[in-house]
Write a protein that holds these residues in place. Structure first.
Motif, PDB file in Angstrom:
ATOM      1  N   LYS A 109      -9.274  -5.180   0.843  1.00 47.21           N
ATOM      2  CA  LYS A 109     -10.378  -6.002   1.351  1.00 47.21           C
ATOM      3  C   LYS A 109     -10.855  -5.472   2.693  1.00 47.21           C
ATOM      4  O   LYS A 109     -10.713  -6.106   3.741  1.00 47.21           O
ATOM      5  CB  LYS A 109      -9.947  -7.463   1.448  1.00 47.21           C
ATOM      6  N   LEU A 110     -11.405  -4.269   2.631  1.00 54.34           N
ATOM      7  CA  LEU A 110     -11.995  -3.633   3.803  1.00 54.34           C
ATOM      8  C   LEU A 110     -13.365  -3.102   3.417  1.00 54.34           C
ATOM      9  O   LEU A 110     -13.548  -2.605   2.300  1.00 54.34           O
ATOM     10  CB  LEU A 110     -11.120  -2.462   4.288  1.00 54.34           C
ATOM     11  N   PRO A 111     -14.343  -3.175   4.317  1.00 51.64           N
ATOM     12  CA  PRO A 111     -15.675  -2.637   3.994  1.00 51.64           C
ATOM     13  C   PRO A 111     -15.651  -1.120   3.994  1.00 51.64           C
ATOM     14  O   PRO A 111     -14.800  -0.498   4.637  1.00 51.64           O
ATOM     15  CB  PRO A 111     -16.540  -3.173   5.142  1.00 51.64           C
ATOM     16  N   TRP A 112     -16.580  -0.526   3.244  1.00 53.11           N
ATOM     17  CA  TRP A 112     -16.741   0.918   3.336  1.00 53.11           C
ATOM     18  C   TRP A 112     -17.404   1.253   4.670  1.00 53.11           C
ATOM     19  O   TRP A 112     -18.306   0.530   5.131  1.00 53.11           O
ATOM     20  CB  TRP A 112     -17.606   1.426   2.182  1.00 53.11           C
ATOM     21  N   PRO A 113     -16.989   2.346   5.310  1.00 48.89           N
ATOM     22  CA  PRO A 113     -17.565   2.688   6.618  1.00 48.89           C
ATOM     23  C   PRO A 113     -19.012   3.147   6.504  1.00 48.89           C
ATOM     24  O   PRO A 113     -19.401   3.793   5.529  1.00 48.89           O
ATOM     25  CB  PRO A 113     -16.665   3.834   7.093  1.00 48.89           C
ATOM     26  N   ARG A 114     -19.794   2.810   7.529  1.00 53.41           N
ATOM     27  CA  ARG A 114     -21.199   3.219   7.575  1.00 53.41           C
ATOM     28  C   ARG A 114     -21.449   4.373   8.534  1.00 53.41           C
ATOM     29  O   ARG A 114     -22.529   4.950   8.545  1.00 53.41           O
ATOM     30  CB  ARG A 114     -22.068   2.026   7.978  1.00 53.41           C
ATOM     31  N   LYS A 164      -5.792   1.887   8.830  1.00 51.20           N
ATOM     32  CA  LYS A 164      -5.511   0.683   8.044  1.00 51.20           C
ATOM     33  C   LYS A 164      -5.296   1.038   6.570  1.00 51.20           C
ATOM     34  O   LYS A 164      -4.437   0.457   5.898  1.00 51.20           O
ATOM     35  CB  LYS A 164      -6.658  -0.315   8.187  1.00 51.20           C
ATOM     36  N   LEU A 165      -6.076   1.990   6.072  1.00 47.55           N
ATOM     37  CA  LEU A 165      -5.923   2.418   4.683  1.00 47.55           C
ATOM     38  C   LEU A 165      -4.625   3.176   4.478  1.00 47.55           C
ATOM     39  O   LEU A 165      -3.901   2.946   3.510  1.00 47.55           O
ATOM     40  CB  LEU A 165      -7.117   3.282   4.268  1.00 47.55           C
ATOM     41  N   LEU A 166      -4.312   4.076   5.391  1.00 45.41           N
ATOM     42  CA  LEU A 166      -3.088   4.862   5.262  1.00 45.41           C
ATOM     43  C   LEU A 166      -1.853   3.972   5.327  1.00 45.41           C
ATOM     44  O   LEU A 166      -0.832   4.264   4.686  1.00 45.41           O
ATOM     45  CB  LEU A 166      -3.028   5.925   6.361  1.00 45.41           C
ATOM     46  N   ALA A 167      -1.934   2.867   6.063  1.00 45.93           N
ATOM     47  CA  ALA A 167      -0.804   1.948   6.183  1.00 45.93           C
ATOM     48  C   ALA A 167      -0.494   1.239   4.872  1.00 45.93           C
ATOM     49  O   ALA A 167       0.607   0.701   4.694  1.00 45.93           O
ATOM     50  CB  ALA A 167      -1.083   0.922   7.280  1.00 45.93           C
ATOM     51  N   LEU A 168      -1.449   1.237   3.936  1.00 43.58           N
ATOM     52  CA  LEU A 168      -1.230   0.597   2.634  1.00 43.58           C
ATOM     53  C   LEU A 168      -0.445   1.483   1.678  1.00 43.58           C
ATOM     54  O   LEU A 168      -0.025   1.024   0.617  1.00 43.58           O
ATOM     55  CB  LEU A 168      -2.579   0.238   1.997  1.00 43.58           C
ATOM     56  N   GLY A 169      -0.258   2.743   2.026  1.00 41.44           N
ATOM     57  CA  GLY A 169       0.430   3.699   1.176  1.00 41.44           C
ATOM     58  C   GLY A 169       1.932   3.658   1.361  1.00 41.44           C
ATOM     59  O   GLY A 169       2.478   2.614   1.732  1.00 41.44           O
ATOM     60  N   PRO A 170       2.627   4.777   1.082  1.00 36.67           N
ATOM     61  CA  PRO A 170       2.054   6.083   0.737  1.00 36.67           C
ATOM     62  C   PRO A 170       1.522   6.118  -0.693  1.00 36.67           C
ATOM     63  O   PRO A 170       2.014   5.403  -1.563  1.00 36.67           O
ATOM     64  CB  PRO A 170       3.237   7.036   0.894  1.00 36.67           C
ATOM     65  N   PHE A 171       0.496   6.950  -0.900  1.00 38.80           N
ATOM     66  CA  PHE A 171      -0.157   7.052  -2.192  1.00 38.80           C
ATOM     67  C   PHE A 171       0.241   8.341  -2.895  1.00 38.80           C
ATOM     68  O   PHE A 171       0.288   9.409  -2.291  1.00 38.80           O
ATOM     69  CB  PHE A 171      -1.680   7.008  -2.029  1.00 38.80           C
ATOM     70  N   THR A 172       0.499   8.213  -4.190  1.00 42.46           N
ATOM     71  CA  THR A 172       0.758   9.376  -5.026  1.00 42.46           C
ATOM     72  C   THR A 172      -0.531  10.080  -5.399  1.00 42.46           C
ATOM     73  O   THR A 172      -0.563  11.301  -5.571  1.00 42.46           O
ATOM     74  CB  THR A 172       1.482   8.951  -6.316  1.00 42.46           C
ATOM     75  N   ALA A 173      -1.598   9.299  -5.545  1.00 45.37           N
ATOM     76  CA  ALA A 173      -2.900   9.864  -5.913  1.00 45.37           C
ATOM     77  C   ALA A 173      -3.998   9.000  -5.321  1.00 45.37           C
ATOM     78  O   ALA A 173      -3.850   7.779  -5.195  1.00 45.37           O
ATOM     79  CB  ALA A 173      -3.049   9.931  -7.434  1.00 45.37           C
ATOM     80  N   ILE A 174      -5.090   9.649  -4.959  1.00 45.35           N
ATOM     81  CA  ILE A 174      -6.303   8.964  -4.493  1.00 45.35           C
ATOM     82  C   ILE A 174      -7.424   9.430  -5.393  1.00 45.35           C
ATOM     83  O   ILE A 174      -7.729  10.621  -5.461  1.00 45.35           O
ATOM     84  CB  ILE A 174      -6.596   9.284  -3.018  1.00 45.35           C
ATOM     85  N   ILE A 175      -8.031   8.494  -6.123  1.00 37.04           N
ATOM     86  CA  ILE A 175      -8.939   8.835  -7.212  1.00 37.04           C
ATOM     87  C   ILE A 175     -10.310   8.216  -6.963  1.00 37.04           C
ATOM     88  O   ILE A 175     -10.417   7.022  -6.651  1.00 37.04           O
ATOM     89  CB  ILE A 175      -8.389   8.333  -8.565  1.00 37.04           C
ATOM     90  N   GLY A 176     -11.352   9.010  -7.113  1.00 36.94           N
ATOM     91  CA  GLY A 176     -12.717   8.526  -6.953  1.00 36.94           C
ATOM     92  C   GLY A 176     -13.312   8.095  -8.276  1.00 36.94           C
ATOM     93  O   GLY A 176     -13.265   8.839  -9.260  1.00 36.94           O
TER      94      GLY A 176
END
Length: 381
Positions: free
Chosen positions: A43-48, A59-71
């Motif tokens: 629940k974070l806005p996309w940066p402008r 803040k996003l990195l603190a939610l990890g660690p991530f195995t994959a980041i997918i668009g």
């Protein structure tokens, strides 16, 4: 267990992650019509701007660690590239992700490698006379970082170019009048393990796959696709390459390193008989896939949108739904609804998925749906 960050909502991707029992978070640029449970949402806005991005990234990195980041969407790709770099997830180099997103970087890179593409211009100091003499008599103007036809203008009169000259995000390109196709590829460890050619039967409205092309033309299209993916150093996942087919052979249009829109993922599953979204997700996680090399059926989609205005009548829908060729059909609007101008091909008010044993059976069925589906619209100011 793997933890995945998805950036940009795609329902098929979410369902694939659920089906595989994966731990995932979705970061989307806007509210979802059908919200996911809170445990799956960022629940974070996309940066402008860069300042907002500097504040958001920790803040996003603190939610990890991530195995994959997918668009999931084209607008997500710069965020994917930046976060993969920060997390050390560099299966496809972030700079190459950006080259497959920014049309100017894309075309500059491929032009140096002698890939055939439409002539283009960009930069300050351009005059309408120079653009017209170099690219005319029809000129496409588009934003460097948009997709799906969003922001595209086509000009046939030189004076109309004047309003575009001061916008540094705009790219000028010669209009290509030839038929357009796309190539969908699944890639594992830098190796293409599956390809499909999609025909844009009615641009922005009807897609058919696999396209029926002479063997020599198919070979040239797939060779161009393979060269582009090699130059862009795509290592894994899925690509969508748009091409034009003229008398001199295929000409490159654009590349996206993400699943395509236009219900092509659903068509792949219908025609080839494999779970397209699940396969994409496995490849992004570095897992192996066994994919079919030949379609067992042909499939088509009608992406519905009658244009702007108030819907006065929708005729033929029941006949469409019960047509023998229709696999699935959905209508998202009703009489009385007001529709806005369709800003991009990803915007629709419904769809019709069809399938048949052969192209000779499918084309008449496609034309049946075009004839049956009738809209009456009241134009608004």
């Amino acid at each position: 267990m793997a933890k995945i960050l998805m950036i940009g909502h795609r329902q098929g991707l979410v369902e694939a992650a659920r089906n595989q029992g994966l731990d995932f978070l979705l970061w989307n640029g806007k509210e979802l019509k059908n919200p996911l449970p809170a445990r799956h949402l960022v629940k974070l806005p996309w940066p402008r701007n860069p300042q907002e991005w500097r504040q958001l990234q920790p803040k996003l990195l603190a939610l990890g660690p991530f195995t994959a980041i997918i668009g999931g969407s084209e607008r997500a790709i710069p965020l994917v590239a930046a976060l993969r770099r920060a997390c050390g997830l560099t299966s496809t180099a972030p700079i190459n992700l950006l080259r497959c997103h920014d049309k100017l970087l894309m075309k500059n890179r491929l032009r140096t490698a002698d890939i055939p593409l439409n002539p283009y211009l960009w930069g300050t100091g351009l005059s309408a006379d120079h653009i017209w003499q170099t690219l005319g008599p029809r000129i496409v103007c588009k934003d460097r970082s948009e997709s799906g036809g969003r922001s595209i203008q086509i000009y046939s009169e030189k004076p109309r170019l004047l309003g575009e000259l001061q916008n540094r995000q705009r790219l000028f390109e010669s209009f290509n009048p030839h038929p357009e196709f796309s190539v969908e590829s699944f890639v594992e460890n830098g190796r293409i393990i599956f390809t499909n050619i999609t025909q844009y039967y009615l641009r922005q409205h009807i897609n058919i796959l696999p396209a029926s092309l002479p063997p020599d033309v198919t070979a040239r299209v797939l060779d161009l696709n393979a060269r582009v993916l090699q130059i862009m150093d795509v290592q894994r996942g899925m690509t969508h390459v748009e091409i034009y087919l003229g008398p001199d052979g295929p000409v490159f249009g654009e590349i996206a390193v993400r699943p395509p829109g236009g219900y092509i993922m659903e068509l792949l599953q219908l025609a080839y008989g494999f779970p397209s979204w699940e396969s994409f997700l496995k490849l992004e996680l570095g897992q192996s896939c066994e994919l079919p090399q030949k379609a067992h059926r042909v499939a088509a989609v009608h992406v519905l949108h009658p244009g702007p205005g108030i819907i006065q009548a929708i005729k033929g829908w029941l006949a469409v739904k019960h047509h023998a060729s229709v696999h699935r059909a959905k209508l998202k609007v009703a009489v009385g609804d007001r529709l806005r101008i369709r800003a991009a091909v990803g915007e629709d008010v419904g769809y019709v998925l069809q399938t048949a044993a052969s192209m000779e059976q499918l084309i008449p069925a496609v034309e049946d749906i075009r004839r049956l589906m009738q809209w009456t619209m009241e134009k608004t100011g």
